[in-house]
Design an enzyme around this catalytic site. Structure first.
Site, PDB file in Angstrom:
ATOM      1  N   GLU A  30      18.313  -7.686  17.155  1.00  0.00           N
ATOM      2  CA  GLU A  30      18.711  -6.392  17.702  1.00  0.00           C
ATOM      3  C   GLU A  30      18.001  -5.324  17.326  1.00  0.00           C
ATOM      4  O   GLU A  30      18.014  -4.286  17.975  1.00  0.00           O
ATOM      5  CB  GLU A  30      20.090  -6.379  17.698  1.00  0.00           C
ATOM      6  CG  GLU A  30      20.671  -6.337  16.388  1.00  0.00           C
ATOM      7  CD  GLU A  30      22.228  -6.246  16.281  1.00  0.00           C
ATOM      8  OE1 GLU A  30      22.677  -5.360  15.288  1.00  0.00           O
ATOM      9  OE2 GLU A  30      22.621  -7.133  16.879  1.00  0.00           O
ATOM     10  N   ASP A  31      17.353  -5.593  16.089  1.00  0.00           N
ATOM     11  CA  ASP A  31      16.659  -4.096  15.555  1.00  0.00           C
ATOM     12  C   ASP A  31      15.225  -4.262  16.068  1.00  0.00           C
ATOM     13  O   ASP A  31      14.888  -3.215  16.428  1.00  0.00           O
ATOM     14  CB  ASP A  31      16.626  -4.354  13.936  1.00  0.00           C
ATOM     15  CG  ASP A  31      18.025  -4.004  13.612  1.00  0.00           C
ATOM     16  OD1 ASP A  31      19.045  -3.602  14.227  1.00  0.00           O
ATOM     17  OD2 ASP A  31      18.406  -4.168  12.237  1.00  0.00           O
ATOM     18  N   THR A  32      14.691  -5.443  16.339  1.00  0.00           N
ATOM     19  CA  THR A  32      13.253  -5.146  16.210  1.00  0.00           C
ATOM     20  C   THR A  32      12.566  -6.250  17.356  1.00  0.00           C
ATOM     21  O   THR A  32      11.196  -5.886  17.585  1.00  0.00           O
ATOM     22  CB  THR A  32      12.354  -5.803  14.971  1.00  0.00           C
ATOM     23  OG1 THR A  32      13.103  -6.972  14.676  1.00  0.00           O
ATOM     24  CG2 THR A  32      12.762  -4.596  13.802  1.00  0.00           C
ATOM     25  N   ARG A  33      13.185  -7.210  18.013  1.00  0.00           N
ATOM     26  CA  ARG A  33      12.578  -7.854  18.829  1.00  0.00           C
ATOM     27  C   ARG A  33      11.789  -7.423  20.056  1.00  0.00           C
ATOM     28  O   ARG A  33      10.870  -7.585  20.383  1.00  0.00           O
ATOM     29  CB  ARG A  33      13.695  -8.859  19.295  1.00  0.00           C
ATOM     30  CG  ARG A  33      13.144  -9.795  20.607  1.00  0.00           C
ATOM     31  CD  ARG A  33      14.054 -10.765  21.172  1.00  0.00           C
ATOM     32  NE  ARG A  33      14.732 -11.808  20.138  1.00  0.00           N
ATOM     33  CZ  ARG A  33      15.824 -11.763  19.622  1.00  0.00           C
ATOM     34  NH1 ARG A  33      16.677 -11.060  20.049  1.00  0.00           N
ATOM     35  NH2 ARG A  33      16.278 -12.871  18.947  1.00  0.00           N
ATOM     36  N   GLY A  75      25.999 -17.913  14.102  1.00  0.00           N
ATOM     37  CA  GLY A  75      26.203 -19.020  13.327  1.00  0.00           C
ATOM     38  C   GLY A  75      25.695 -18.703  11.771  1.00  0.00           C
ATOM     39  O   GLY A  75      25.049 -17.837  11.569  1.00  0.00           O
ATOM     40  N   GLU A 102      17.517 -17.925   6.183  1.00  0.00           N
ATOM     41  CA  GLU A 102      16.504 -18.292   6.370  1.00  0.00           C
ATOM     42  C   GLU A 102      15.588 -17.881   5.114  1.00  0.00           C
ATOM     43  O   GLU A 102      14.668 -18.297   4.948  1.00  0.00           O
ATOM     44  CB  GLU A 102      15.913 -17.283   7.502  1.00  0.00           C
ATOM     45  CG  GLU A 102      15.580 -18.084   8.937  1.00  0.00           C
ATOM     46  CD  GLU A 102      15.125 -17.183  10.126  1.00  0.00           C
ATOM     47  OE1 GLU A 102      15.216 -17.467  11.184  1.00  0.00           O
ATOM     48  OE2 GLU A 102      14.945 -16.044   9.788  1.00  0.00           O
TER      49      GLU A 102
END
Length: 581
Positions: free
Chosen positions: A10-13, A41, A75
């Protein structure tokens, strides 16, 4: 080689990450960007874990809300776990956030992380953020800088090499030394060698190593086959070059002429620096195109050949127990030629000992078809007189002193010096110094095998040495060899002439060179024409007169005559007007 992108969608895509992803793809850097992740998740799935483990490089795009996602944090933990292994490298990028904010979890990062304070994994997440913020990566603002830096690092990590081809890295370094630094100029590098010698494999490895640094790149294989396959062969190659370099798979040229001008026009504005690697069997191709850096692709040493064969035959560096001697025999037969080694290794893989023995026995009489087909390509392209000389070298002159071979071939009416140079340029023959420092003619065993396989269809040269066979047996049938132009018969023993009154043997009239020591007959037969002979050597012969029945035929082309230690007492020099001293 894959690069893994870790980011908060939501910040960078839709801005920074999308632009970065496209820039990496334009550089042909395979990049994993997970657009389908489940935002709420907590546990990343097995497929994503495998993608992280399979990647060598990681780009972590830290943004204000990165730490708000437990998915991103999980991740990151996995990435840093892989980062601790030498073959993985993480690159932190800071988008609208300061590195110190990530390192110490302050300001926006602290606010984003606040909702995880009571999570069981909060501790390991904090440590992962600190470790990533201090990683030896790049704090870059512009996408171009990021991609260029990443390209350089990818170059140093590795490239695709057949793992069975040992010592390939040293060969790559040798050729790479001619590439120069910076790649701001245009430079052509040639790799020349025997067919099946591994030129394409070497070129591919170099291409894989340096391609990442160029805006456009293309690797064209089987140029001869494709260009000769049809009227559209050259168009196919032009389409491939333009499609690859311009990154447009739907590109098409209308004709070879248009394609030539289109290549010039459309590549004109690309980055000027370029490297062109040409592989060929014919050194003259490189000379004609003014290639300054030419590398001979040397055949494999015994050690290299053994490793390569064992890799294909047994899947390991050494033979399985009981096959050591058989493996050595195969490697000896292959004579350092990778094409033959790989073909035999693949064929013998999984076969039992009797099958190995049968295959080796077969090779003694029936050469490997795949090897002969590959090597014959160089022969097919020769001029007709050069084909003749190649067959002469393969069938007879291999190992001869070069000067002697040239003199003998010139006797046979050939322009030998030019022809031998052409054969050398086309990687069909070699020169080497013998123990007396004389230049001698060399030829790879399989090229010799190929030449003899062709030459048996019409025998034109015979060189025969024996100390066992009777000379009368040797001469039978020679007259039927109508195209025989060179005959050398040397006897190592002494034969009593009990049949001296027998009619002299028939020799073919095409003969230009006739050497027959211990010639057991009293003269040359009447049926032999004197028009073609240039050199006649009959030392230690029983000749008492040149021509049968006292004929007076003139040797108009004879330049060299040796009748030393023969029984001839008188020679009418009018029969040999062009003898040279």
């Amino acid at each position: 080689m894959t690069v893994f992108l870790s980011f908060r969608g939501e910040d960078t895509r839709t801005n920074f990450v999308d632009h970065l992803y496209q820039a990496l793809n334009q550089k042909s850097i395979h990049t994993y960007k997970d657009d389908q992740r489940i935002k709420k998740g907590k546990n990343i799935n097995d497929e994503l874990i495998r993608s992280i483990e399979d990647s060598k490089l990681y780009i972590i795009v830290f943004s204000k809300n990165y730490a708000s996602s437990s998915w991103c944090l999980e991740e990151l933990v996995k990435i840093m776990e892989c980062q601790r292994k030498n073959e993985h490298t993480a690159y932190p990028l800071f988008y609208d956030v300061e590195p110190s904010e990530v390192l110490k979890q302050k300001r926006a990062v602290a606010e984003a992380f606040a909702e995880h304070e009571n999570e069981e994994a909060a501790g390991k997440w904090r440590e992962a953020l600190k470790e990533a913020a201090t990683a030896d990566g790049h704090e870059a603002t512009f996408i171009k800088q990021i991609v260029e830096a990443l390209s350089l690092d990818l170059r140093s990590i590795g490239f695709n090499i057949d793992e069975k081809l040992v010592e390939m890295e040293s060969r790559i370094k040798e050729v790479a030394s001619s590439l120069g630094e910076g790649f701001d100029d245009v430079r052509m590098i040639g790799i020349k060698g025997i067919g099946g010698g591994g030129k394409t494999t070497l070129a591919r490895a170099i291409f894989d190593q340096i391609a990442i640094q160029f805006e456009g790149k293309s690797f064209i294989e089987n140029v001869r086959e494709v260009s000769n396959a049809s009227l559209f062969g050259l168009k196919t190659l032009q389409n491939q070059v333009l499609s690859d370099v311009l990154n447009d798979k739907d590109f098409s040229v209308s004709s070879v002429y248009d394609g030539k001008h289109m290549v010039k026009r459309m590549l004109h504005d690309k980055k000027p620096g370029s490297r062109i690697i040409i592989t060929t069997r014919d050194e003259q191709v490189l000379v004609a195109h003014r290639v300054k850096f030419i590398h001979d692709d040397n055949l494999l040493s015994d050690k290299e050949a053994s490793f390569l064969f064992n890799g294909y035959a047994f899947g390991r560096e050494i033979p399985i127990q009981g096959y050591e001697d058989l493996s050595r025999q195969v490697v000896r037969y292959a004579a350092g030629l990778p094409l033959t080694i790989k073909a035999l290794g693949s064929f013998l893989c999984g076969k039992n000992e009797p099958e190995w023995i049968d295959a080796l026995d077969r090779l003694k009489t029936i050469p490997l078809a795949e090897t002969l087909k590959k090597l014959k390509l160089s022969y097919i392209g020769l001029e007709e007189d050069h084909k003749e000389i190649f067959l002469d070298v393969a069938c007879m002159f291999k190992g001869w002193q070069k000067d002697l071979a040239i003199a003998t071939l010139e006797i046979c009416g050939f322009h030998a010096r030019t022809a031998l140079k052409v054969l050398e340029q086309k990687s069909l023959i070699t020169n080497y110094d013998n123990s007396d420092s004389h230049k001698c003619l060399g030829m790879h065993d399989h090229i010799e095998e190929m030449g003899k396989n062709i030459g048996t269809k019409a025998i034109k040269c015979i060189r025969f040495y024996t100390n066992k066979l009777n000379p009368y047996t040797v001469v039978k049938g020679l007259g039927k060899m109508k195209e025989l132009r060179f005959l050398s018969v040397v006897f190592g023993g002494h034969f009593c002439n009990t049949e001296s009154d027998i009619v002299s043997p028939d020799f073919p009239n095409a003969l230009r060179y006739l050497e027959f020591n211990q010639y057991p007959f009293r003269s040359l037969t009447k049926t032999l024409l004197a028009n073609n002979l240039v050199e006649l050597k009959m030392a230690h012969s029983k000749v008492v007169q040149l021509w049968e029945g006292g004929e007076r035929k003139v040797f108009r082309k004879l330049r060299f005559l040796d009748l030393s230690c023969s029984m001839l007492s008188i020679l009418d020099l009018r029969l040999t007007p062009n003898l040279e001293p």
